[in-house]
Design a protein around this motif. Structure first.
Motif, PDB file in Angstrom:
ATOM      1  N   ASN A  36       0.834  -1.206   0.000  1.00 26.61           N
ATOM      2  CA  ASN A  36       0.000   0.000   0.000  1.00 26.61           C
ATOM      3  C   ASN A  36       0.864   1.249   0.000  1.00 26.61           C
ATOM      4  N   GLU A 171      -6.725  -2.250  -9.366  1.00 26.69           N
ATOM      5  CA  GLU A 171      -7.250  -3.055  -8.250  1.00 26.69           C
ATOM      6  C   GLU A 171      -8.678  -3.520  -8.506  1.00 26.69           C
ATOM      7  N   HIS A 203      -2.934  -5.722  -5.544  1.00 28.53           N
ATOM      8  CA  HIS A 203      -2.237  -5.905  -4.283  1.00 28.53           C
ATOM      9  C   HIS A 203      -2.016  -7.402  -4.028  1.00 28.53           C
TER      10      HIS A 203
END
Lengths: 253, 434
Positions: A36, A171, A203
């Motif tokens: 992140n 994402e 991610h």
């Protein structure tokens, strides 16, 4: 198709991207992974032309053109598509009306005749099957009251309709259950061809079981610090991102 | 009469002097005298008046208008008139020429609809100025003092009109800046279903002040729609007082589309007089330049089980100004009231201003009332989303603004008229925006 050279970008004076280099050829799928805050979504946004980011250095050449010089709409018309991480709900604008406006503005830019209602409808019907999206959903206001999965499916549906050369999935897998993930991945795979390329920002490795990348890049602190093939994603899944951080720290010393 | 020296009453006093020079006689002498007394006493509202705090229309009038008595009708033929009509709208036409009922330009009304010039009224004259009184608003008082041959419209019980009645105000001033005082009274019988569309046509671009009063007495169980377009010239000064009595089992719906004027103030009051009645108030104002539109609405819930819905939306650009004031009054008896109010605004420029104020006064304890107001800019994220799909910035902007206004346009039931309003709104939003 796309060449990113030493790309630096910041938001409100804070540097996020600190020198990205990337080369993407037609037919390829590139996965961009990273912890992140590493700049993954910023990269996607800068490529799509989001105006709050300021490019401070570097260049992006897309199909021989300076991509950063084009407005967001012209990038779309040139074949760049961003599947949003958080698709926007727009009350009062029906999905159908929105898409037809989009398709016809893209066609106009390319010097093609606009699609009439009948032709557009048959295009919609054809692409709807691809992402198993319900007609009822499309007669409603754009994304309004859609579930998370429905919104992501609608992104891929729009992608199918607009038939881009370069798709950037930001994402798209986040928050999806496995069934929805498979539907989305299946849609992406069916749209894949030797002429178009895809950047998958994610991610998690999970998505890459279904959309198999040719290259995996790890983004950390605004730079690509490691590149490899799909096995790199598995390694990240297994070991987390800490070893990458350590590796970066050691190289820096 | 004694001289009125307060500055903010100068308009009414100069006018009143001429009024007293020739004492009123005839059908409405009593009403006129009562209005004159009130005006002499209170004058016209200044910016110090709470109700007119944001809308200095009195000042505007003093600067632009030199004659406050009623203007006279002007010559206009049908060909000229037809240029101004809503295209494709099949309607019964009721024409007021500078406030005077024009029988020749009006079309023949269907059976069950009676139109009488106010100057020819018999016993019905007693009904005038009961719903909108001179006390309620000084400008209603000014109208009461000065109105001439407006119309009295009466619809028989159970009449269901297949076509709307288009009330067309033709407005034209001489170069001096005149005042027009249209006055309309509408009463419907029981179970009447009818749509009234009201439109004011500025025949040229001279400044005029149109000061209208409309009283509507809805019949029991009737369903009445009342639509209004305010798209006049850039100089127009407009004040309207509309009062509606809504009885048992009746529904009244108002829609006002404001597009162009110098300054407009609309006072709309719905009196929900009994149980199971419904009052709806909808409005859109799209303002540019220096135009200023003020909607003051008031709904009075007096008995249990009545409902009111209100939605006003504004899009403002340049240095235009919008004012919204929505009063909901729920009396002690009015249990089980449902009252909803919403005012949303989008400002497209730094200099545009909106003043919005909900005013709820609730004396009953078992009610459902909600209100909300928002003022903001166009959603940048939504704009980017549309542009990222290949839609131009201008088109994306128009699409979003139209979607914003569309929620109100959907409330118009007459299809031709709705399409006409949609077209007007799209033209405005598509070109320069706002």
């Amino acid at each position: 198709m796309l060449t990113i050279k030493n790309l630096h970008a910041s938001i409100e004076g804070t540097p996020i991207l600190r020198g990205i280099n990337l080369e993407i050829k037609p037919g390829e799928i590139h996965a961009i992974m990273g912890p992140n805050g590493s700049g993954k979504s910023t990269l996607a946004s800068v490529l799509a032309g989001r105006e709050e980011y300021e490019v401070t250095e570097g260049e992006v050449i897309y199909k021989g053109k300076d991509l950063l010089d084009l407005s967001p709409e012209d990038r779309a018309r040139e074949g760049v598509f961003l599947a949003f991480q958080y698709p926007v709900e727009i009350p009062g604008v029906s999905s159908t009306n929105f898409l037809r406006t989009a398709v016809n503005q893209v066609r106009e830019y390319r010097g093609q005749e606009p699609l009439d209602a009948v032709k557009f409808l048959s295009l919609m019907k054809e692409k709807m099957k691809l992402v198993e999206i319900d007609q009822k959903l499309l007669s409603r206001s754009l994304n309004e009251g859609f579930s998370g999965g429905e919104k992501k499916r609608n992104e891929i549906f729009q992608m199918a309709i607009l038939d881009p050369a370069l798709s950037i999935l930001d994402e798209t897998d986040s928050g999806l259950d496995i069934d929805a993930l498979k539907v989305v991945a299946n849609g992406v795979n069916q749209l894949r061809s030797s002429d178009n390329a895809t950047i998958v920002v994610t991610h998690y490795q999970r998505l890459l079981d279904y959309i198999v990348p040719d290259f995996v890049h790890v983004l950390f602190e605004g730079r690509i610090v490691k590149s490899g093939d799909k096995s790199l994603a598995l390694e990240l899944e297994d070991k987390g991102y800490d070893w990458i951080k350590d590796e970066v720290a050691n190289t820096a010393v | 009469m004694s001289a009125v020296t307060k500055k903010d009453t100068s308009l009414s006093s100069s006018f009143l002097d001429s009024f007293y020079a020739q004492k009123p006689s005839g059908l409405f002498a009593g009403l006129r005298e009562e209005a004159a007394k009130l005006l002499t006493h209170k004058g016209l509202p200044s910016a110090k008046d709470e109700e007119y705090k944001f809308t200095p229309i009195t000042k505007k009038i003093e600067g632009n208008i030199s004659r406050f008595g009623h203007s006279s009708p002007f010559d206009i033929d049908r060909t000229e008139l037809e240029k101004h009509l809503v295209e494709g709208l099949d309607a019964h036409l009721l024409v007021l020429n500078n406030g005077f009922y024009d029988k020749n330009l009006s079309t023949e009304m269907p059976k069950g609809v009676r139109i009488t010039s106010l100057k020819d009224l018999g016993d019905d004259a007693n009904k005038i100025a009961k719903i909108v009184t001179a006390e309620k608003d000084p400008y209603a008082g000014l109208n009461q003092l000065a109105f001439q041959a407006g119309v009295f419209v009466s619809l028989d019980d159970k009449l269901v009109l297949d076509k709307p009645v288009l009330i067309l105000h033709l407005a034209k001033s001489d170069e001096k800046g005149q005042t027009i005082h249209p006055r309309i009274y509408i009463e419907t019988g029981k179970f009447v279903e009818a749509t009234f569309i009201e439109q004011t046509i500025a025949v040229d671009d001279q400044v005029y002040f149109i000061n209208s009063v409309e009283e509507i007495k809805v019949g029991e169980g009737a369903h009445i729609h009342h639509y209004k377009i305010q798209d006049e010239n850039k100089q127009t000064l407009e004040l309207s007082n509309t009062g509606v009595d809504v009885p048992k089992d009746a529904t009244f719906t108002s829609f006002v589309l404001s597009l162009q004027s110098q300054m407009t103030r609309n006072n709309l009051s719905l009196n929900l007089l009994d149980s199971n009645c419904e009052g709806n108030m909808y409005g859109i104002y799209l303002l540019n330049g220096k135009s200023h539109v003020d909607n003051h609405t008031n709904v009075d819930h007096t008995k249990p089980h009545a409902e009111s819905n209100e939605l006003y939306k504004g899009i403002l650009t340049d240095s235009s100004r919008g004012v919204f004031n929505g009063k909901i009054f729920v009396r002690q008896d009015a249990q089980k009231t449902n009252a909803f109010q919403q005012n949303n605004n989008i400002l497209l420029s730094e200099d545009a201003i909106v003043n919005t104020k909900p005013q709820l006064e609730i004396w009953a304890d078992d009610v459902k009332c909600s209100h909300g107001c928002t003022t903001g800019q166009l959603d940048d994220e939504a704009l980017f989303y549309l542009r990222s799909r290949g839609i131009s910035k201008e088109n994306a902007r128009a699409l979003l603004l139209y979607a914003f206004a569309g929620e109100v346009l959907e409330k118009i039931e007459n299809e031709t008229f709705r399409k006409y309003c949609i077209q007007l709104v799209q033209e405005r939003l598509g070109s320069k925006g706002g």
